[in-house]
Design a protein around this motif. Structure first.
Motif, short mmCIF file in Angstrom:
data_model
loop_
_atom_site.label_atom_id
_atom_site.label_comp_id
_atom_site.label_asym_id
_atom_site.label_seq_id
_atom_site.Cartn_x
_atom_site.Cartn_y
_atom_site.Cartn_z
N ILE A 25 -15.66 -53.81 37.72
CA ILE A 25 -14.64 -53.86 38.77
C ILE A 25 -13.53 -52.91 38.31
N ILE A 26 -13.63 -51.68 38.78
CA ILE A 26 -12.78 -50.60 38.25
C ILE A 26 -11.73 -50.15 39.28
N THR A 27 -12.16 -50.03 40.51
CA THR A 27 -11.23 -49.52 41.53
C THR A 27 -10.64 -50.67 42.36
N LEU A 28 -9.65 -50.32 43.16
CA LEU A 28 -9.04 -51.30 44.07
C LEU A 28 -10.10 -51.85 45.01
N PHE A 29 -10.96 -50.95 45.46
CA PHE A 29 -12.00 -51.36 46.39
C PHE A 29 -12.98 -52.35 45.75
N ASP A 30 -13.34 -52.08 44.49
CA ASP A 30 -14.23 -53.01 43.77
C ASP A 30 -13.61 -54.40 43.75
N PHE A 31 -12.32 -54.45 43.51
CA PHE A 31 -11.61 -55.73 43.41
C PHE A 31 -11.60 -56.44 44.77
N LEU A 32 -11.29 -55.67 45.81
CA LEU A 32 -11.19 -56.28 47.14
C LEU A 32 -12.53 -56.74 47.67
N GLN A 33 -13.58 -56.03 47.25
CA GLN A 33 -14.92 -56.33 47.77
C GLN A 33 -15.51 -57.58 47.11
N GLU A 34 -15.04 -57.88 45.91
CA GLU A 34 -15.62 -58.99 45.16
C GLU A 34 -15.15 -60.33 45.70
N GLU A 35 -16.02 -61.34 45.60
CA GLU A 35 -15.66 -62.69 46.04
C GLU A 35 -14.47 -63.19 45.21
N ALA A 36 -13.51 -63.81 45.89
CA ALA A 36 -12.32 -64.31 45.20
C ALA A 36 -12.67 -65.34 44.12
N GLU A 37 -13.67 -66.17 44.42
CA GLU A 37 -14.07 -67.21 43.45
C GLU A 37 -14.58 -66.56 42.16
N LYS A 38 -15.38 -65.51 42.34
CA LYS A 38 -15.94 -64.84 41.16
C LYS A 38 -14.82 -64.20 40.33
N LEU A 39 -13.88 -63.59 41.03
CA LEU A 39 -12.75 -62.96 40.33
C LEU A 39 -11.93 -64.01 39.57
N SER A 40 -11.79 -65.16 40.19
CA SER A 40 -11.05 -66.24 39.56
C SER A 40 -11.75 -66.69 38.28
N THR A 41 -13.07 -66.83 38.34
CA THR A 41 -13.85 -67.25 37.17
C THR A 41 -13.74 -66.19 36.07
N LEU A 42 -13.88 -64.92 36.46
CA LEU A 42 -13.86 -63.84 35.47
C LEU A 42 -12.51 -63.72 34.78
N THR A 43 -11.44 -63.79 35.57
CA THR A 43 -10.11 -63.48 35.04
C THR A 43 -9.36 -64.71 34.54
N LYS A 44 -9.92 -65.88 34.83
CA LYS A 44 -9.27 -67.16 34.49
C LYS A 44 -7.94 -67.33 35.25
N LEU A 45 -7.79 -66.54 36.30
CA LEU A 45 -6.62 -66.73 37.17
C LEU A 45 -6.99 -67.78 38.21
N THR A 46 -5.98 -68.44 38.77
CA THR A 46 -6.30 -69.43 39.80
C THR A 46 -6.65 -68.68 41.09
N LEU A 47 -7.30 -69.38 42.01
CA LEU A 47 -7.67 -68.75 43.28
C LEU A 47 -6.44 -68.24 44.05
N PRO A 48 -5.36 -69.03 44.12
CA PRO A 48 -4.17 -68.50 44.82
C PRO A 48 -3.62 -67.25 44.14
N GLN A 49 -3.73 -67.18 42.81
CA GLN A 49 -3.22 -65.97 42.12
C GLN A 49 -4.07 -64.74 42.48
N VAL A 50 -5.38 -64.94 42.55
CA VAL A 50 -6.28 -63.82 42.94
C VAL A 50 -5.94 -63.38 44.36
N LEU A 51 -5.76 -64.36 45.23
CA LEU A 51 -5.44 -64.02 46.62
C LEU A 51 -4.08 -63.32 46.73
N GLU A 52 -3.19 -63.70 45.85
CA GLU A 52 -1.86 -63.06 45.83
C GLU A 52 -1.99 -61.57 45.45
#
Lengths: 337, 268
Positions: A25-52
């Motif tokens: 997940i390198i570009t802005l687009f990679d980040f936006l395209q990825e499921e929020a839940e997966k990003l939350s698991t990967l980054t250990k951020l909460t779901l609202p933080q990812v959505l923010e």
């Protein structure tokens, strides 16, 4: 495509960016395209933080959706054309050089393209506070010629100086520098008061350096130039003229003799002059307005004009590419009239 | 005991199912006949400009119900910059005058009537002016938000889909043009699939790995499939003869002739 960086959001720390990079997940687009839940698991951020973070990226980088009715109200106060102040040309153009669109001036070498551009620069600033940016890529911009035109028209030295001050000339020798120039205007680094018209004379000079490139880097540069030009012409309400070159060649059509009994047939050889606009297929679709300049070779002899060249301007619009309107202009010591 | 099957749906799917959306079936029968259906993908391409047909389609789609139009809402991704509001307004006014004349049997020159109808049309038009690759992809991802906010949007237009192709190519390896279009279609389809909208995009004629004529290009599909399109429309300008469009659907191919008069397409 912009890379995902720390500056995008305070939650994006170095370690989080590293984790994301490891998961491609390198570009802005990679980040936006990825499921929020997966990003939350990967980054250990909460779901609202990812959505923010997502919201912040949208806010910074997404285009704004504007309603047609709002655009219509805004457009009422916008200027639509930069008058050329050449009556017959303004009539054919429906008011002048369109604002917010790219115009191409094209013709064979020596047909009067640069002369017309210099005249447009003079006319745009002569009776207004506007200024013009003249991008000279050939190194042949002639301040002396402008001075002579103004002198022949009886302009005082004081007014002449004022006019010349409002024509800003910049010399550009490659596509990278042209992109930098346009980005500087776009980002407000280069501020030109009351800029109404930008003339690039000429684009093929810069693009010729990239002809034959296997990696098509020239087209990448051209795409960036076009995108920046579109932005500037729309957001800064300017006209944008690119000068292009026409090439011509003789195409020898040999018509096959019809099947006739006579053994002695002479092939009918016809020569067709063909013309082509430079810069390739990508560029052909870019200008909204095309002005093809032709020198009228017989006109001066027939009409006994001395020291005067007549040029024909053929105008076509992208909305109806087959409808060509034209006007004839006079080129002499007084300029193009 | 018979088993009970449950079908789950997302909030977006529920919203799309419940929201009233104007269908655009039969809005331009000369090309789409009984279509296009919500969910269809339409490609328009041509060697010359596609603006005349795009402009005509947009204006027809915005025509109010009172004048027998679909009064649909449209989102335009304006990446090319040549489809100007002034052009659309001019074209809309011509169409409104004609429709008013047909409905009342007398010419309508009342600018108040035309302007109020024009305002109604423009309220249903949403434009995104896009100038770079990052903005393009971010706006596509944000389409989900736009379509949720304006749930009555029936048509999404990309003019053009391929405006940032060269900017995206790197020195090592260029993406094939067909693959690039398919990649973008995949991204757009993934986002709009739950929203029941028709997607229309334009591309230049040269923007194809295959330089074949329309009948030899990849076939069109009846239903919306990933990366597939349902209508392929080619615009051909003829200097000596009339202009024409070649239309290809999943089961047929036909040709329609046209002139352009006062910016408006006149079908022959």
């Amino acid at each position: 495509m912009n890379a995902l960086e720390r500056k995008e959001h305070v939650y994006l720390t170095e370690s989080i960016l590293k984790t994301l990079k490891q998961n491609r997940i390198i570009t802005l687009f990679d980040f936006l395209q990825e499921e929020a839940e997966k990003l939350s698991t990967l980054t250990k951020l909460t779901l609202p933080q990812v959505l923010e973070i997502r919201q912040e990226i949208f806010k910074k980088h997404s285009a704004h959706l504007i309603n047609g009715a709002t655009l219509f109200i805004n457009s009422l106060t916008c200027k639509k054309y930069i008058p050329t102040h050449i009556t017959s040309l303004d009539e054919v153009l429906g008011g002048g050089i369109p604002v917010g669109l790219i115009t191409e001036v094209c013709g064979l070498a020596g047909c009067g393209k640069s002369q017309l551009c210099m005249q447009l620069a003079i006319n745009s600033v002569k009776e207004s506070d506007d200024s013009v940016l003249y991008v000279d890529t050939k190194g042949d911009f002639s301040a002396v010629r402008i001075q002579k035109i103004l002198d022949a028209n009886g302009v005082s030295y004081k007014d002449m100086a004022l006019i010349m001050l409002k024509i800003r000339v910049v010399h550009i020798w490659n596509m990278e520098d042209l992109i930098t120039l346009l980005e500087n205007i776009k980002n407000g680094i280069l501020k030109i008061e009351k800029l109404s018209l930008i003339i690039v004379d000429s684009l093929p000079c810069l693009m010729l350096q990239h002809f034959g490139d296997e990696n098509k880097i020239g087209l990448t540069f051209l795409n960036r130039v076009v995108n920046n030009s579109r932005y500037i012409s729309k957001e800064f309400q300017t006209g944008f003229i690119y000068v292009n070159i026409q090439t011509r060649w003789i195409d020898q059509d040999v018509s096959e003799p019809e099947e006739i009994e006579s053994s002695c047939t002479v092939k009918d050889i016809t020569y067709n002059e063909k013309r082509n606009r430079c810069l390739g297929k990508y560029w052909q679709t870019i200008p909204a307005l095309l002005l093809v300049i032709e020198k009228c070779s017989d006109y001066d002899i027939e009409n006994n004009y001395e020291n005067c060249v007549m040029i024909k301007v053929i105008v076509t619009r992208h909305t109806n590419p087959l409808l060509a309107e034209n006007c004839t202009l006079k080129l002499n010591a007084l300029g193009v009239t | 005991m018979a088993s009970i099957k449950c079908k789950m749906e997302s909030g977006i799917q529920l919203l799309a199912r419940l929201s009233k959306k104007t269908g655009i079936e039969r809005f331009y029968p000369i090309i789409f006949e009984s279509g296009p259906k919500l969910g269809d993908f339409i490609e328009i391409y041509g060697e010359g400009s596609t603006t005349c047909l795009l402009g005509d389609l947009i204006c027809e789609c915005l025509i109010p119900n009172d004048l027998n139009g679909p009064e649909a809402s449209i989102i335009v991704f304006n990446t090319d910059g040549k489809l100007t509001l002034d052009y659309l307004i001019n074209l809309s006014k011509i169409k409104l005058s004609k429709r008013l004349k047909n409905s009342t049997n007398k010419p309508c020159h009342d600018s108040k009537v035309i302007n109020s109808l024009l305002n109604l049309m423009l309220k249903n038009l949403f434009i995104l002016d896009i100038y770079n690759t990052t903005q393009f992809y971010t706006s596509i991802q944000n389409l989900e938000f736009f379509l949720t906010k304006y749930s009555n949007v029936s048509l999404c237009i990309f003019d053009t889909l391929t405006a940032f192709y060269w900017d995206e190519q790197n020195l090592q390896k260029a993406t094939k043009m067909d693959s690039y279009v398919k990649k973008l279609l995949r991204i757009v389809q993934k986002i709009v699939k739950d929203f029941k909208i028709t997607v229309l995009y334009s591309r230049p004629e040269y923007f194809s790995t295959s330089k074949e004529s329309i009948e030899n290009l990849e076939p069109c599909y009846e239903n919306s499939e990933s990366e597939q399109i349902n209508y392929r429309i080619q615009i051909v300008y003829n200097e000596k003869d009339v202009n024409l469009v070649n239309v290809r659907t999943y089961n047929k191919q036909f040709q329609k002739k046209f002139h352009i008069f006062n910016d408006e397409i006149v079908w022959l």
